[in-house]
Scaffold this active site. Sequence first.
Site, PDB file in Angstrom:
ATOM      1  N   HIS A   1       0.864  -1.183   0.000  1.00 37.60           N
ATOM      2  CA  HIS A   1       0.000   0.000   0.000  1.00 37.60           C
ATOM      3  C   HIS A   1       0.902   1.236   0.000  1.00 37.60           C
ATOM      4  CE1 HIS A   1      -2.730   2.964   1.880  1.00 37.60           C
ATOM      5  NE2 HIS A   1      -3.720   2.208   1.451  1.00 37.60           N
TER       6      HIS A   1
ATOM      7  N   ASP B   1       3.070  -4.403   8.199  1.00 38.23           N
ATOM      8  CA  ASP B   1       1.879  -3.576   8.018  1.00 38.23           C
ATOM      9  C   ASP B   1       0.676  -4.513   8.167  1.00 38.23           C
ATOM     10  OD1 ASP B   1      -0.371  -2.405   6.977  1.00 38.23           O
ATOM     11  OD2 ASP B   1       0.582  -1.674   5.140  1.00 38.23           O
TER      12      ASP B   1
ATOM     13  N   GLN C   1      -4.527  -5.007   7.047  1.00 32.08           N
ATOM     14  CA  GLN C   1      -5.556  -5.920   6.495  1.00 32.08           C
ATOM     15  C   GLN C   1      -5.557  -7.275   7.197  1.00 32.08           C
ATOM     16  OE1 GLN C   1      -7.893  -4.963   4.602  1.00 32.08           O
ATOM     17  NE2 GLN C   1      -7.084  -3.016   3.860  1.00 32.08           N
TER      18      GLN C   1
ATOM     19  N   LYS D   1     -10.348  -0.586  10.712  1.00 28.91           N
ATOM     20  CA  LYS D   1     -10.478  -1.727   9.800  1.00 28.91           C
ATOM     21  C   LYS D   1     -10.834  -2.997  10.558  1.00 28.91           C
ATOM     22  CE  LYS D   1      -7.133  -0.028   6.407  1.00 28.91           C
ATOM     23  NZ  LYS D   1      -7.981   0.588   5.400  1.00 28.91           N
TER      24      LYS D   1
ATOM     25  N   CYS E   1      -4.828   2.565  -3.654  1.00 26.15           N
ATOM     26  CA  CYS E   1      -3.563   3.055  -3.065  1.00 26.15           C
ATOM     27  C   CYS E   1      -2.430   2.052  -3.264  1.00 26.15           C
ATOM     28  CB  CYS E   1      -3.719   3.390  -1.580  1.00 26.15           C
ATOM     29  SG  CYS E   1      -4.959   4.618  -1.257  1.00 26.15           S
TER      30      CYS E   1
HETATM   31  N1  C6P Z   1      -6.245   0.607   2.934  1.00 30.29           N
HETATM   32  C1  C6P Z   1      -8.110   0.288   1.435  1.00 30.29           C
HETATM   33  O1  C6P Z   1      -9.220   0.599   0.984  1.00 30.29           O
HETATM   34  P1  C6P Z   1      -4.843   3.771   7.284  1.00 30.29           P
HETATM   35  O2  C6P Z   1      -5.474   4.595   6.228  1.00 30.29           O
HETATM   36  O3  C6P Z   1      -3.617   4.419   7.828  1.00 30.29           O
HETATM   37  O4  C6P Z   1      -5.807   3.305   8.313  1.00 30.29           O
HETATM   38  O5  C6P Z   1      -4.374   2.423   6.558  1.00 30.29           O
HETATM   39  C2  C6P Z   1      -3.438   2.486   5.527  1.00 30.29           C
HETATM   40  C3  C6P Z   1      -3.209   1.135   4.951  1.00 30.29           C
HETATM   41  C4  C6P Z   1      -1.971   0.563   5.106  1.00 30.29           C
HETATM   42  N2  C6P Z   1      -1.720  -0.672   4.665  1.00 30.29           N
HETATM   43  C5  C6P Z   1      -2.657  -1.410   4.053  1.00 30.29           C
HETATM   44  C6  C6P Z   1      -2.329  -2.798   3.604  1.00 30.29           C
HETATM   45  C7  C6P Z   1      -3.928  -0.872   3.866  1.00 30.29           C
HETATM   46  O6  C6P Z   1      -4.856  -1.596   3.263  1.00 30.29           O
HETATM   47  C8  C6P Z   1      -4.203   0.448   4.287  1.00 30.29           C
HETATM   48  C9  C6P Z   1      -5.530   1.087   4.022  1.00 30.29           C
HETATM   49  C10 C6P Z   1      -7.582   1.052   2.625  1.00 30.29           C
HETATM   50  O7  C6P Z   1      -7.470  -0.625   0.972  1.00 30.29           O
HETATM   51  C11 C6P Z   1      -7.698   2.523   2.423  1.00 30.29           C
HETATM   52  S1  C6P Z   1      -6.655   3.105   1.152  1.00 30.29           S
END
Ligand code: C6P
Length: 404
Positions: free
Chosen positions: A120, A197, A200, A223, A361
């Site tokens: 991401h 990370d 997910q 999430k 992203c």
């Molecule tokens: N992905 C998606 O729709 P934040 O925004 O900081 O809570 O998470 C960022 C992030 C980092 N790593 C991974 C693997 C992610 O999937 C995400 C967030 C969302 O896929 C929003 S772009």
Amino acid sequence: MDNKIRQLFPILQNKINNKPLIYLDNAATTQKPRSVVEAIEHFYFNDNANIHRGIYKLSQRATNAYEKSRKNIAEFINAKYTHEIIFVRNTTEAINLVAQSYGYKNFKPGDEIIISTMEHHSNIVPWQLICKKTGAKLQVINIHENGELDFNHYEKLINNRTKIVAIAHASNTLGTVNPIKKIIAAAHAHNIPVLIDGAQASGHIQIDVQNLDCDFYAFSAHKMYGPTGIGILYGKEALLNSMPPYQGGGDMIKKVTFAETEYADLPQKFEAGTPNIADVVGFGATIDFIKSVGIDVIAKHEKELLKYATAAFSNVKGLKIIGTAPEKTSIISFILDKIHPHDVATILDTEGIAVRAGHHCTMPLMEFYNIPGTTRASFGLYNTKEEIDILIEALTKVRKIFSR
Ligand code: C6P
């Protein structure tokens, strides 16, 4: 999963475009159960005060509620110490913290940071920023066409210039679950720390940071059925102790003079300023909620949905799933004929179905597959096979509209 679970999520009773809401964008953010929202409301109505500062009772109550959540989260991921949990806004901020603090202290020109093709942007851009400052550079692990990591390539990339490995536990676009235990062990054989990370994975897979032996692990509450604006960075005590704070301010100090500042111990050293107290409390309630359902129960249900949906999708003409690794979370990205994903999602919306469309992203990953984007359905604990049936029917409708 029974209907009782759905009733815990008031938003699921909504109609969108006069159709019952079918929420399949759980990888972007999940819906929130009543208990989480009520915990936040309860905090504001009964315990609200600033924390760590007040001599008075209310402030002590607020501090206790805040710190209780930290303990709850530490136990949930089996951290050795509660102070290894740092509250941040989200996964993105957690990774930026490590890049700016650990990276700034340790990276030199020519050093290397290993990430992968499926990352991401939140696990790419923070490293690029610190590369610009320090002269370090990114090395990117290849993936196979099915979305699996090329482990041989990973092993080849590791060398004595490698300073950190930063990798997703699960890909938000492909659903691939990476073999992180193996990835961590391979890096540790060369004394290289690993950041996971977990955006997910948390809320879908049991996480045990001691068993994984990861050095850093990041995730966001939103999430995993929790509030937005709050997440955590887990870090091993020794590593966090060795790192400088990357933001200064109140609540992160022991003593300040104009000449110099002595920092507070962990975890306060990394929590400058008044934090998002109410959502930390909500995060604690989120952990309670997940524990009450059972992470294994959630994982089993989502696995079943993934299997059901994957089989159903393969019967839709013109549909190609992007990401078919053997180990996946409940995410299915796909392309449908030559129809733009935004058009697919727009038509699905008219049926009350919420999915995400675009590059998710992960623009470099889209480049790898040579596509502008995908449509993505991502499932959570409240989704049902009936909802998948409606999605499939709607996709058939989309094809009909575009074949006219
Ligand atoms: N992905 C998606 O729709 P934040 O925004 O900081 O809570 O998470 C960022 C992030 C980092 N790593 C991974 C693997 C992610 O999937 C995400 C967030 C969302 O896929 C929003 S772009």
